[in-house]
Design a protein around this motif. Structure first.
Motif, PDB file in Angstrom:
ATOM      1  N   TYR A 124       0.825  -1.203   0.000  1.00 27.85           N
ATOM      2  CA  TYR A 124       0.000   0.000   0.000  1.00 27.85           C
ATOM      3  C   TYR A 124       0.856   1.248   0.000  1.00 27.85           C
ATOM      4  N   SER A 125       0.257   2.335  -0.470  1.00 31.90           N
ATOM      5  CA  SER A 125       0.829   3.673  -0.393  1.00 31.90           C
ATOM      6  C   SER A 125      -0.383   4.607  -0.269  1.00 31.90           C
ATOM      7  N   PRO A 126      -0.285   5.786   0.266  1.00 29.68           N
ATOM      8  CA  PRO A 126       0.949   6.464   0.665  1.00 29.68           C
ATOM      9  C   PRO A 126       1.424   6.187   2.092  1.00 29.68           C
ATOM     10  N   GLY A 127       0.596   5.653   2.955  1.00 31.01           N
ATOM     11  CA  GLY A 127       0.959   5.532   4.362  1.00 31.01           C
ATOM     12  C   GLY A 127       0.130   6.473   5.208  1.00 31.01           C
ATOM     13  N   MET A 128       0.042   6.162   6.500  1.00 29.06           N
ATOM     14  CA  MET A 128      -0.883   6.913   7.357  1.00 29.06           C
ATOM     15  C   MET A 128      -0.296   8.221   7.870  1.00 29.06           C
ATOM     16  N   GLY A 129       1.006   8.410   7.749  1.00 28.29           N
ATOM     17  CA  GLY A 129       1.578   9.624   8.328  1.00 28.29           C
ATOM     18  C   GLY A 129       1.106   9.785   9.754  1.00 28.29           C
ATOM     19  N   GLY A 130       0.569  10.966  10.059  1.00 28.45           N
ATOM     20  CA  GLY A 130       0.057  11.210  11.409  1.00 28.45           C
ATOM     21  C   GLY A 130      -1.439  10.992  11.543  1.00 28.45           C
ATOM     22  N   MET A 132      -3.469   8.339  11.741  1.00 29.91           N
ATOM     23  CA  MET A 132      -4.015   7.408  12.744  1.00 29.91           C
ATOM     24  C   MET A 132      -3.928   8.011  14.149  1.00 29.91           C
ATOM     25  N   ASP A 133      -2.832   8.711  14.411  1.00 28.80           N
ATOM     26  CA  ASP A 133      -2.690   9.369  15.705  1.00 28.80           C
ATOM     27  C   ASP A 133      -3.750  10.459  15.870  1.00 28.80           C
ATOM     28  N   GLY A 136      -7.193   9.079  16.468  1.00 27.85           N
ATOM     29  CA  GLY A 136      -7.262   8.449  17.777  1.00 27.85           C
ATOM     30  C   GLY A 136      -7.157   9.435  18.926  1.00 27.85           C
ATOM     31  N   ILE A 164      -8.933   0.894   6.803  1.00 24.83           N
ATOM     32  CA  ILE A 164      -9.351   2.091   7.542  1.00 24.83           C
ATOM     33  C   ILE A 164      -8.197   2.702   8.339  1.00 24.83           C
ATOM     34  N   THR A 165      -8.374   3.985   8.622  1.00 23.68           N
ATOM     35  CA  THR A 165      -7.413   4.753   9.415  1.00 23.68           C
ATOM     36  C   THR A 165      -7.812   4.710  10.890  1.00 23.68           C
ATOM     37  N   GLY A 166      -9.099   4.642  11.130  1.00 19.10           N
ATOM     38  CA  GLY A 166      -9.603   4.557  12.499  1.00 19.10           C
ATOM     39  C   GLY A 166     -11.039   4.076  12.485  1.00 19.10           C
ATOM     40  N   LYS A 167     -11.379   3.352  13.542  1.00 20.49           N
ATOM     41  CA  LYS A 167     -12.694   2.729  13.620  1.00 20.49           C
ATOM     42  C   LYS A 167     -13.611   3.564  14.513  1.00 20.49           C
TER      43      LYS A 167
END
Lengths: 222, 244
Positions: A124-130, A132-133, A136, A164-167
């Protein structure tokens, strides 16, 4: 008005005076141009500063002062700088009031997908960076996205199809057509553009939603 | 105890398969001259640990490491800014291991600070949770994230003294102070090397105990010029008026 412009204007109304705010890249960046008069917020850039200002003019830039997109910024009076551990302590520790993030997909359970598109099997790309933080840790998470993709398919879904990035993290979803609040029982339509009825919106929206008794016209001004 | 070294001598010791951390955020606060030397040496099968990848659009800072296929594994929070890395992923030459940015930095902090790991709620219910231990404490769930360290850490600072005390400047400190603590051999690339005593102790961002070598990077003037050229080229600052 362009969809993206409408979304940025509407999203700016989510910010309250005195809040610590983190704006994601893309559409959320433009939100800063539409913050209503009388609303002063403290903007964070997650690479390590609070209270940054506009892009400097050529000759006024500093090679050591840039935002989380690698672009030159200025620091306002009252700004502070810190390392990444402190920056994400601010985010994860609940010290950010509101974050506004772009999304690839959102769903009626308050999930947001904005970090992973397949580039090769299992990769996968691009990545979650910040992101997910932020979803949350921020007290209020606002997702902004166009209502449908280029082929007209709804991006406001019953269930996200991308990783998903966050649930269950979203509080508010803003598209160019509507505003939804995310509640424990599902989405509530709170604002809708003037030329569309709730039934017409249902026809172009995959997610289920109920209509708020206080439904009003989509707001572009405070 | 003079820690000033020639960059060439340090890079000469790096072997294929090494694990290298780089400070910096999309090129800002990145040890640019160190990266150049590692690219030139051509070491391969590297594990590179950096919070994000190259300046958007590629062609700067970390990007040549990926276009040269020198990196086998990349441990990061974000790689989408670097077209060279995406190509390597598609070709099957690169594995990327993602962590949420706040988790990434805490894993490294844990390694440098002698902790056994980190408990964090970030990433629960996402792909990040796969293969990780989950703990319930006082009714809340956490992922167990293990410490992350490297053979080498290359950091960028504004000034260093010959003992390795590093002073940072502006927003460019980002991951540098943390990664400086978590490698067997930490190299500080700085714009200016000064004598012991010239840096006010309250301005030391990385104490010299973490630093094994100090190397000269771009001078402060050249450092500013590099970013002015970059930002003008990529349309982030208005181009200078053409001389008549």
């Amino acid at each position: 008005m362009e969809a993206k412009d409408a979304i940025a204007r509407r999203a700016a109304l989510e910010l309250a005076d005195g809040e610590v705010v983190n704006l994601g890249f893309g559409m959320p960046t433009a939100v800063a141009n539409h913050i209503p008069e009388g609303v002063d917020v403290i903007l964070q850039s997650e690479n390590g500063c609070l209270m940054f200002g506009p892009t400097p003019a050529l000759g006024e830039q500093d090679a050591d002062v840039a935002n989380a997109g690698g672009q030159p910024i200025t620091l306002l009076p009252g700004a502070s700088i810190f390392d990444l551990a402190t920056s994400f302590g601010i985010i994860r520790g609940g010290h950010v009031d509101t974050t506004i993030l772009g999304a690839l997909e959102v769903d009626q359970e308050g999930c947001i997908a904005n970090w992973a598109m397949p580039v090769a099997p299992g990769k996968y790309s691009p990545g979650m960076g910040g992101a997910m933080d932020l979803v949350g840790g921020a007290r209020k998470v606002v997702a902004v996205l166009q209502h449908a993709d280029k082929k007209g398919r709804s991006k406001v879904l019953k269930k996200c199809t991308l990783p998903i990035t966050g649930k269950g993290v979203l509080k508010t979803i803003i598209t160019e057509k509507a505003v939804f609040e995310v509640t424990p029982t599902g989405l509530v339509l709170t604002e809708i553009v003037a030329d569309t009825t709730p039934d017409e919106l249902r026809a172009i929206t995959d997610a289920d939603f109920v209509v708020s008794p206080d439904l009003c016209e989509y707001r572009l001004h405070a | 105890m003079n820690k000033v070294r020639q960059l060439d001598d340090i890079v000469a010791g790096i072997e294929d398969g090494a694990t290298i951390m780089f400070g910096g955020f999309l090129g800002v606060g990145s040890p640019l001259r160190s990266i150049e030397k590692i690219v030139a040496k051509g070491v391969r099968d590297l594990t590179v640990i950096s919070v994000v990848n190259s300046y958007p659009g590629g062609g700067f800072d970390l990007a040549p490491l990926f276009s040269n296929r020198q990196v086998r594994r990349f441990v990061t929070a974000h790689t989408g800014t670097c077209p060279e890395a995406i190509e390597a992923m598609k070709a099957g030459d690169l594995d990327v291991e993602f962590y949420p940015m706040g988790t990434w930095i805490e894993k490294i902090r844990a390694a440098g600070a002698g902790l056994g790991g980190v408990l964090t709620p970030i990433g629960l219910g996402t792909l990040v949770e796969d293969g990780k231990q989950r703990l319930e404490i006082d009714g809340r769930s956490y992922l167990v994230e293990m410490p992350l360290r490297a053979d080498y850490a290359f950091i960028a600072g504004h000034r260093a003294d010959t003992l390795g005390n590093v002073e940072y400047r502006g927003v460019s400190l980002n991951s540098n102070p943390v990664i400086a603590t978590a490698a067997d051999f930490t190299v500080a690339e700085v714009n200016e090397i000064v004598e012991v005593g010239e840096i006010d102790p309250s301005r030391v961002g990385t104490p010299g105990v973490f630093v094994k070598a100090v190397v000269q990077g771009d001078s402060p003037t050249e450092h500013q010029a590099v970013f002015e050229r970059l930002w003008v080229r990529t349309g982030r600052l208005a181009a200078p008026a053409t001389a008549a």
